[in-house]
Design a protein around this motif. Sequence first.
Motif, PDB file in Angstrom:
ATOM      1  N   CYS A  71       0.129   2.949   3.769  1.00 26.44           N
ATOM      2  CA  CYS A  71       0.697   2.291   4.996  1.00 26.44           C
ATOM      3  C   CYS A  71       1.519   1.256   4.811  1.00 26.44           C
ATOM      4  O   CYS A  71       2.115   0.808   5.776  1.00 26.44           O
ATOM      5  CB  CYS A  71      -0.655   1.838   5.674  1.00 26.44           C
ATOM      6  N   CYS A 123      -7.569   0.717   6.347  1.00 23.33           N
ATOM      7  CA  CYS A 123      -6.736   1.659   5.267  1.00 23.33           C
ATOM      8  C   CYS A 123      -7.485   1.939   4.289  1.00 23.33           C
ATOM      9  O   CYS A 123      -8.202   3.038   3.870  1.00 23.33           O
ATOM     10  CB  CYS A 123      -5.591   1.095   5.228  1.00 23.33           C
ATOM     11  N   CYS A 142       0.627  -1.240   0.064  1.00 26.94           N
ATOM     12  CA  CYS A 142       0.196  -0.024  -0.136  1.00 26.94           C
ATOM     13  C   CYS A 142       0.854   1.225  -0.014  1.00 26.94           C
ATOM     14  O   CYS A 142       1.888   1.475   0.758  1.00 26.94           O
ATOM     15  CB  CYS A 142      -0.897  -0.036   1.075  1.00 26.94           C
TER      16      CYS A 142
END
Length: 450
Positions: free
Chosen positions: A50, A98, A47
């Motif tokens: 994150c 997220c 990602c």
Amino acid sequence: MAKPRPRKLKDVDPELTAYLDIDELKAIGGDEYNIKTMSPNTEVPPCVECGGPTENHGKFDKILIDIVSVDRRKQFARLHYYFYKYRCLNKVPGHENCNALFQKQVGFVSSENAKITRRYEDEVMRLAMYESLTDVRKDMKSYIVKGHQKDLISKPAMSKVIKRWVEEKDAHRVFISPAALLMYTYHSSVNDFIVVADVEPHSPCRIIEVIPTVTEAAIRSFLAKIDIGGLLAIVVDCNPILYETVKDIVPRSKVMVDTDSLRRVLRDEFKIFIYERLKRYQKYVRELFLAGPDAQALISNEDRAKMRRLQKNDEGLENAYSAYAGLYVLLQKHRDISELTSWKEVLNETNQSTFVLTTSYMETYIEELARYRQGAHPKEGDSIYDEIYSLNQKIESYFPISTDEVFRARMLYSDFSKSIDKKWQGIDVSELKSIIDNMIKTGGLEEHER
Ligand SMILES: [Zn+2]
């Protein structure tokens, strides 16, 4: 949702890929005009937000207008670009998931919303460096593939491309704290600007900024980006706005005024005088007087006799020329600056009005002129001021009037041999000089590149 399977790289068309010629892309089908393409890197990335695990969120495609070369002739093409989006799977206890949705960053477009490739944008920019947007469009008409007129973007769209292109380049600049800076103004027939160069000892002089206006606010905003504390010297020319503003920000003991810039003021004032005084004579006679003592050796005996005759019959001319030549030599031969004061003492009243700016600058900047002379130890005949001045003159006379962006780009970013440079730290004055000379000679581009 079934995960879409990435197209396998066995679909790659090597010939079309070579023709496409974009490092990070492979062609997977199509023809010379419609090129299906994707990145060979189909790994699922972590990602971007994150760093957590992600899953494939689906396959998307978009069409981008590009420019390819066919037998060294450029033509527009359409890239059917296939790409994946990814969604973050990261679940953080006690926090919202997220869920970031993103696609991989690619270099061949400048943004996710771009409708044309970076190569297309670069082409607009290369052409705009030396011609008007009307001519850019005229030149690029030859890239149109029959029936696809719309591939040529409009003038307003080109203006946007240019603005963004320059902004991106600006963003990649790094202003390392320079030991010494040069700031020289230039007054063209349409605008005034300031060229800023970095002069580190033992390395070539690099232009690091072009401020498209000569105002206190613009100078202040530039100097705010510089580590003034680390600066050992800042050299300015005779422009009062520049001098006053810099002196206000930088300790006076570090400010210097370039003696070569005073020589330019002197020359400009004498030029007005000599063109008026000898207006009935041919231009070349006036230029003989203007040439400066260093060029006198090149003058033929006949011309030298002519200069002497003219002075013999015109005391005012004789006085003004001797004042001009006297100070010119003082400023050029890098003698003791205290001699400047004695130069002023021998000026008669008429000459004082002829050289009113020269005298007033000399008085105001005497300390800074002396400091420049003591500190810089310039080599004779090797004036960085003159070099930058003549560069500005060339750009003014050979290229069309342009927006501030194009104008700045010509000075700062005309070196296309370097691709996106993450750490742009200026362009060598001598390098820029050869680029500009080449642009003038070839119309800006090598013949086969047009
Ligand atoms: Zn995430």
